[in-house]
Scaffold this motif. Structure first.
Motif, short mmCIF file in Angstrom:
data_model
loop_
_atom_site.label_atom_id
_atom_site.label_comp_id
_atom_site.label_asym_id
_atom_site.label_seq_id
_atom_site.Cartn_x
_atom_site.Cartn_y
_atom_site.Cartn_z
N PRO A 67 14.94 16.24 37.71
CA PRO A 67 15.21 16.76 36.37
C PRO A 67 14.11 17.65 35.81
CG PRO A 67 15.80 14.44 36.50
CD PRO A 67 15.09 14.78 37.78
N SER A 68 12.89 17.56 36.33
CA SER A 68 11.80 18.41 35.83
C SER A 68 12.11 19.89 36.00
CB SER A 68 10.48 18.09 36.54
OG SER A 68 10.59 18.35 37.93
N TYR A 69 13.02 20.23 36.91
CA TYR A 69 13.40 21.63 37.08
C TYR A 69 14.00 22.20 35.78
CZ TYR A 69 13.21 20.59 42.15
OH TYR A 69 12.83 20.20 43.42
N ARG A 70 14.59 21.34 34.97
CA ARG A 70 15.24 21.82 33.75
C ARG A 70 14.26 22.52 32.81
NH1 ARG A 70 20.00 20.58 32.05
NH2 ARG A 70 19.29 20.75 29.88
N ILE A 71 13.01 22.06 32.78
CA ILE A 71 12.05 22.63 31.83
C ILE A 71 11.17 23.71 32.46
CG2 ILE A 71 11.96 20.59 30.38
CD1 ILE A 71 9.13 20.09 31.80
N GLY A 72 11.36 23.96 33.75
CA GLY A 72 10.53 24.94 34.42
C GLY A 72 9.58 24.34 35.43
N GLY A 73 9.64 23.02 35.61
CA GLY A 73 8.97 22.36 36.71
C GLY A 73 7.51 22.73 36.91
N ILE A 74 7.15 23.06 38.13
CA ILE A 74 5.77 23.30 38.53
C ILE A 74 5.09 24.38 37.68
CG2 ILE A 74 4.30 24.14 40.42
CD1 ILE A 74 6.24 22.64 42.33
N PRO A 75 5.69 25.56 37.50
CA PRO A 75 4.98 26.58 36.70
C PRO A 75 4.80 26.17 35.24
CG PRO A 75 7.20 27.33 37.24
CD PRO A 75 6.94 26.11 38.08
N LYS A 76 5.71 25.35 34.70
CA LYS A 76 5.54 24.89 33.32
C LYS A 76 4.34 23.94 33.24
CE LYS A 76 8.10 25.65 30.25
NZ LYS A 76 9.15 24.98 29.49
N ALA A 77 4.22 23.02 34.22
CA ALA A 77 3.08 22.11 34.23
C ALA A 77 1.77 22.86 34.48
CB ALA A 77 3.28 21.03 35.29
N TYR A 78 1.82 23.85 35.37
CA TYR A 78 0.62 24.66 35.64
C TYR A 78 0.21 25.43 34.40
CZ TYR A 78 -2.46 28.05 37.95
OH TYR A 78 -3.54 28.82 38.32
N SER A 79 1.19 25.98 33.68
CA SER A 79 0.88 26.74 32.47
C SER A 79 0.28 25.86 31.39
CB SER A 79 2.15 27.43 31.96
OG SER A 79 2.59 28.40 32.87
N LEU A 80 0.72 24.61 31.32
CA LEU A 80 0.09 23.68 30.38
C LEU A 80 -1.34 23.39 30.80
CD1 LEU A 80 0.31 21.75 27.94
CD2 LEU A 80 1.12 19.99 29.56
N MET A 81 -1.55 23.16 32.10
CA MET A 81 -2.89 22.88 32.60
C MET A 81 -3.86 24.02 32.30
SD MET A 81 -4.07 22.04 36.53
CE MET A 81 -3.95 23.75 37.11
N LYS A 82 -3.36 25.26 32.41
CA LYS A 82 -4.21 26.43 32.18
C LYS A 82 -4.22 26.87 30.72
CE LYS A 82 -6.18 28.14 35.04
NZ LYS A 82 -6.01 29.02 36.20
N ASP A 83 -3.57 26.11 29.86
CA ASP A 83 -3.50 26.37 28.42
C ASP A 83 -2.76 27.66 28.09
OD1 ASP A 83 -4.00 25.32 25.88
OD2 ASP A 83 -5.74 26.63 25.57
N TYR A 84 -1.85 28.07 28.96
CA TYR A 84 -1.02 29.22 28.65
C TYR A 84 0.13 28.83 27.72
CZ TYR A 84 -3.28 31.20 32.84
OH TYR A 84 -4.18 31.64 33.77
#
Length: 352
Positions: A67-84
């Motif tokens: 289900p994480s794919y619904r929100i954008g999955g890996i790039p969404k988590a990476y963008s949060l990590m990088k404060d984007y």
């Protein structure tokens, strides 16, 4: 031509031919983020944010295994990590928590959610789970996500490892109870290699998972290296010399090797000649002048029927490559970013 420019053009071609979503699309968005970072290009980074902002509400979603794919999955988590995308914190946490409750087999490996009693497991899951949980854990300061990220990839590596050649099988129980697929599938090995590459480059230096991550990463690297083809690629069935050379697995393998050299885990003198040869092969053989792609295997999970299900024959004869196959774009982009990071700043392009 600059590898980062080629990476960007691959994404532009991809979004022109289909909506960029599902796991292969999300990986391409992640690769575009890496491209923007290396280019130091705020406009391209802005595009990545815009693309991710469409998730989840402006995408028509298919049924997902995760289900994480619904929100954008890996790039969404990476963008949060990088404060984007700091506004993504609640989304990323919610689906990290969901992932911790997903179906598992008796060893704790995440399994196919729609038939949990069959304990259907496959190496592709390491790619789907580990980077997301790793980035979520680092972004949110929550060690339990990092622990689960490492655990899932380690368990799958151990479960699918062929001790005879150091390569990975793809699946278990899909061909029948207790049965492993007979393959050493190119992209499947890439799906196991990618999360190890993410662990070795992003785990904190003091992490208790680092020693095992580095060992498994170096072991798989050493096992993959001898199977590079004369032209510089890896094959659909990696050890089978008559299997076709395959794009997506080759791209993922080259990405991992680039990460390994850059982090000092792989000896540059030993790996760089193969890396350079592979990057040049991707550029010349797998990417057309219009940035369409060639030689990528379609979706492939324990293919075949009856006694042939999960056999090498099924992987090689049933799953034939085609132009612009949607798994191809992200691996090519990943490899091109690592080419640039490892000092390859120009690749010749012709009119093929």
């Amino acid at each position: 031509m600059n590898p980062l420019y080629i990476s960007q053009k691959l994404f532009e071609h991809y979004e022109h031919i289909e909506e960029v979503k599902h796991y292969y699309g999300l990986l391409a968005i992640y690769a575009l983020l890496l491209t923007a970072e290396e280019k130091q290009d705020p406009v391209l980074l802005g595009k990545c944010k815009t693309v991710l902002s469409r998730f989840p509400d402006h995408i028509q979603h298919p049924r997902y295994n995760f289900p994480s794919y619904r929100i954008g999955g890996i790039p969404k988590a990476y963008s949060l990590m990088k404060d984007y995308l700091p506004e993504a914190e609640e989304q990323v946490r919610y689906y990290a928590e969901e992932m911790l409750t997903a179906s598992r087999d008796r060893k704790g490996i995440m399994s196919y959610p729609y038939a949990p009693e069959k304990e259907l497991i496959w190496i592709d899951v390491a790619m789907a789970v580990t980077p997301y949980l790793l980035f979520a854990g680092l972004a949110l300061g929550d060690e339990k996500y990092i622990d689960e990220a490492a655990k899932q990839t380690f368990l799958m590596y151990e479960e699918f490892l062929d001790q005879e050649n150091g390569l990975l099988h793809q699946s278990k129980n899909w061909a029948g109870p207790g049965k492993y697929s007979e393959d050493h599938w190119g992209r499947g090995n890439g799906w196991g290699y990618l999360p190890l590459a993410e662990l070795v480059q992003h785990l904190p230096q003091h992490s208790r998972h680092r020693t095992k991550a580095e060992k498994y990463f170096k072991d798989l690297s050493a096992s993959l290296l001898p199977y590079q083809s004369e032209r510089g690629l890896w094959r659909q069935e990696i050890p089978f010399e008559y299997a076709y050379e395959e794009t997506s697995g080759s791209g993922l393998i080259l990405y991992g090797m680039g990460v390994g050299m850059r982090t000092g885990l792989l000896d540059r003198e030993k790996y760089f000649p193969a890396f350079k040869k592979g990057i040049e092969a991707l550029n010349q053989i797998c990417i057309n002048a219009d940035f369409s792609t060639e030689r990528s295997c379609p979706g492939c999970l324990c293919p075949g029927d009856g006694e042939e299900k999960g056999t090498v024959k099924a992987y090689v004869t049933l799953m034939l490559p085609h132009r612009d196959e949607h798994h191809s774009f992200a691996p090519l982009m990943f490899a091109l970013v690592e080419a640039y990071r490892n000092g390859i700043y120009d690749l010749p392009r012709d009119s093929h």
